[in-house]
Scaffold this active site. Structure first.
Site, PDB file in Angstrom:
ATOM      1  N   SER A  71      47.782  49.955  38.440  1.00 58.06           N
ATOM      2  CA  SER A  71      47.150  48.722  38.004  1.00 58.06           C
ATOM      3  C   SER A  71      48.024  47.885  37.074  1.00 58.06           C
ATOM      4  CB  SER A  71      45.838  49.044  37.297  1.00 58.06           C
ATOM      5  OG  SER A  71      46.094  49.754  36.093  1.00 58.06           O
ATOM      6  N   SER A  85      48.920  54.431  37.101  1.00 59.89           N
ATOM      7  CA  SER A  85      49.055  52.980  36.944  1.00 59.89           C
ATOM      8  C   SER A  85      50.303  52.504  36.210  1.00 59.89           C
ATOM      9  CB  SER A  85      47.827  52.409  36.238  1.00 59.89           C
ATOM     10  OG  SER A  85      46.736  52.372  37.114  1.00 59.89           O
ATOM     11  N   LYS A 101      50.341  44.687  28.678  1.00 62.60           N
ATOM     12  CA  LYS A 101      49.255  44.663  29.666  1.00 62.60           C
ATOM     13  C   LYS A 101      47.984  44.136  29.010  1.00 62.60           C
ATOM     14  CE  LYS A 101      47.036  47.778  33.044  1.00 62.60           C
ATOM     15  NZ  LYS A 101      46.921  49.188  33.478  1.00 62.60           N
TER      16      LYS A 101
END
Lengths: 472, 95
Positions: A149, A173, A74
């Site tokens: 997210s 997330s 990420k």
């Protein structure tokens, strides 16, 4: 080559199937699935060089435990000399000066990094529609969101663009996008994994964790990244157990609680019936299932959005255009430079949360909102500690619905926040949680969440293994 | 505790953000909606509850005060939007 095959399953064939060929296959798949917008940067040549190095080490018998694993990261985690944008225009072309601790550890274990994944800006969002670089699409149905997210990391693993990936989980997330994309996602206990090198959103909630196509894959990644780090003073010094050896899939005598507040009318029939089937399966295999109560459940979203936005408004004060990141060209003095750089650099949701966080911390409101929420946080944590006196883990839905359509909730922030209803409590209490996919009645996957005691990832991984069909 | 347009301007100034009047209207509406939702915490009597600021048991964490290797000034300045020698350069402080 089956690119969704778990690492644990293809690992015994590494001698004949090189890491290089798998890396090349993933790179090709990334090119084919560009429409997903899952990656913000791809390390083409470098990943192949790394894979060749791993193959050499494997041949010499000195390869680390993750040799052959191709991992995506990420874009909120620092990797030296690589761009780290956090999905924000304010960090476009920012180059990291050092490796996050999790990156150092994965590199030392011979994982190959394939690229950095798209995300909601500064990890704020539940649909990945808040990225400054465009939304990520759900690989199961491109008209739907992948969740957020960590939407890019979830989509990458679900689509076979990487074997595993790293995400971060501040209010769900990792678990929510894992549920919406039909893969495994684990949020470890707060303090289990070092946050050094993670760009902070809400420091008392943030935790790094893995996505994978099997519970054993996420356990293997956790095994490498968990453990004390002097560079993160909130990381725990408790020893890291051997997770794989605990994952027999045998749930005989394991006490599983169903929090009655999580099975309210808000839950769709499809998710309810999927959960019922999973519970019956665990009962058939010897688990002892009972109802428990978490009486403060209805206060979790409100508590979370006060505390997390307060921490975010403070953490994001560092983006001022002075030392790094975007700087406006339209400012004659320093104060205007701060204001214009931030206003031009941040997206709408980030600004909304900074505004809410600034408000709840401002003079006259601190006690009414922030201090009040900190007290309710203790009540919520206490609910869990009480429940864990009677059961070993809790089983809940991960989300109130399956993947929703792009644009469906963008105009209504409160509705978007409510999609985190079953996940935020784990971050408030600091406990670990894992989402395991189950087939729903329709074609979209349903996520089943297992929550455990602090630092007892072994139990929830074992229940996840049972749910995924281990030890049948 | 309703948030007004003027409150939004005050919070924006504290947060070093600026908005158009249309955006300020939108924020006034959205912040009120979110804040009226969080009002529900007042249903709970928390007079006897200690605030929770850290979720795991930790005592103070100390380390020995020994100098460790750190980034050179050159590397630390490598992302600077503007620099002068070994300093970050900014517009004039007093407008």
């Amino acid at each position: 080559m089956n690119l969704q095959e778990p690492f644990d399953s293809y690992r015994p064939r590494l001698a004949s199937e090189s890491c290089e060929s798998r890396t090349r296959a993933h790179l090709e798949e990334i090119r084919k699935r560009q429409s997903l917008n899952a990656f913000l940067s791809v390390f083409d040549d470098e990943a192949i060089i790394e894979a060749k190095r791993v193959d050499e080490r494997f041949a010499r018998g000195i390869a680390g435990p993750l040799a052959g694993m191709v991992i995506a990261v990420k874009d909120v985690l620092n990797m030296k000399n690589k761009e780290t944008t956090c999905g924000s225009k304010i960090l476009r072309s920012y180059h990291s000066l050092y490796d996050a601790t999790v990156i150092e550890r994965l590199r030392a274990a011979d994982a190959v990094f394939i690229g950095k994944t798209n995300m909601d800006e500064f990890a704020m969002g539940s649909s990945n529609e808040n990225s400054a670089f465009g939304p990520v699409k759900n690989p199961r149905d491109e008209s739907r969101v992948p969740g957020g997210s960590s939407g890019g990391s979830a989509a990458a693993v679900a689509a076979g663009l990487a074997t595993t990936s790293l995400g971060t989980d501040t209010g769900g997330s990792i678990r929510q996008p894992a549920a919406l994309c039909g893969i495994i996602g684990l949020k470890p206990t707060y303090g289990r994994v070092s946050r050094y090198g993670l760009v902070a959103f809400a420091s008392s909630f943030d935790q790094i964790g893995p996505f994978g196509n099997s519970p054993r894959d996420v356990a293997r990644v956790l095994q490498v990244i968990a453990g004390h780090d002097p560079k993160d003073s909130t990381s725990s010094t408790l020893p890291v157990p051997d997770y794989l050896s605990a994952m027999t899939g045998d749930v005989t005598g394991v006490k599983i609680g169903l929090p009655k507040e999580y099975y309210s009318s808000a839950l769709s029939d499809e998710i309810r019936s999927t959960i019922d089937r999973a519970v019956q399966m665990l009962r058939d295999r010897g688990a002892i299932v009972s109802e428990v109560s978490l009486p403060h459940t209805e206060y979790t979203i409100a508590t979370y959005y006060i505390l997390a936005t307060a921490e975010a408004s403070s953490n994001l004060a560092r983006f001022d255009g002075v030392r790094y990141g975007y700087r406006t060209e339209h400012a004659a003095d320093l104060a205007a430079m701060y204001t214009k750089s931030r206003s031009e650099g941040f997206g709408a949701e980030v600004k909304r949360r900074i505004m809410l966080g600034t408000y709840v911390l401002s003079a006259g409101y601190y006690d009414a909102y922030y201090a009040k929420a900190q007290k309710v946080r203790r009540l919520i944590q206490h609910d869990f500690f009480k429940a864990f006196e009677h059961v070993d883990c809790l089983l809940t839905p991960t989300t109130p619905s399956t993947a929703f359509r792009m644009g469906e909730k963008m105009d209504d922030p409160l509705q978007m926040y409510l999609s985190d209803i079953y996940t935020v409590s784990a971050n408030l209490a600091g406990i670990p949680g894992i989402s395991v996919p189950a087939a729903g009645d329709e074609k979209l996957p349903v996520g089943i969440q297992i929550l455990g005691r602090q630092f007892d990832e072994a139990t929830i991984l074992n229940v996840a293994e049972a749910l995924s069909g281990g030890n049948q | 505790m309703a948030v007004t347009f003027v409150d939004v301007e005050h919070i924006a100034a504290l947060a070093r953000l600026e908005f158009s009047d249309v955006e300020k209207e939108q924020f006034t509406h959205q912040l009120n909606e979110i804040l009226s939702y969080v009002e529900k915490l007042n249903e709970l009597d928390t007079a006897a509850v200690e605030p929770l600021s850290h979720v795991i048991e930790l005592d103070n964490v100390f380390r020995d005060d020994i100098i460790q290797p750190s980034l050179s000034a050159e590397i630390a300045l490598s992302n600077a939007p503007s620099r002068s020698d070994s300093h970050f350069k900014v517009p004039k402080v007093i407008g």
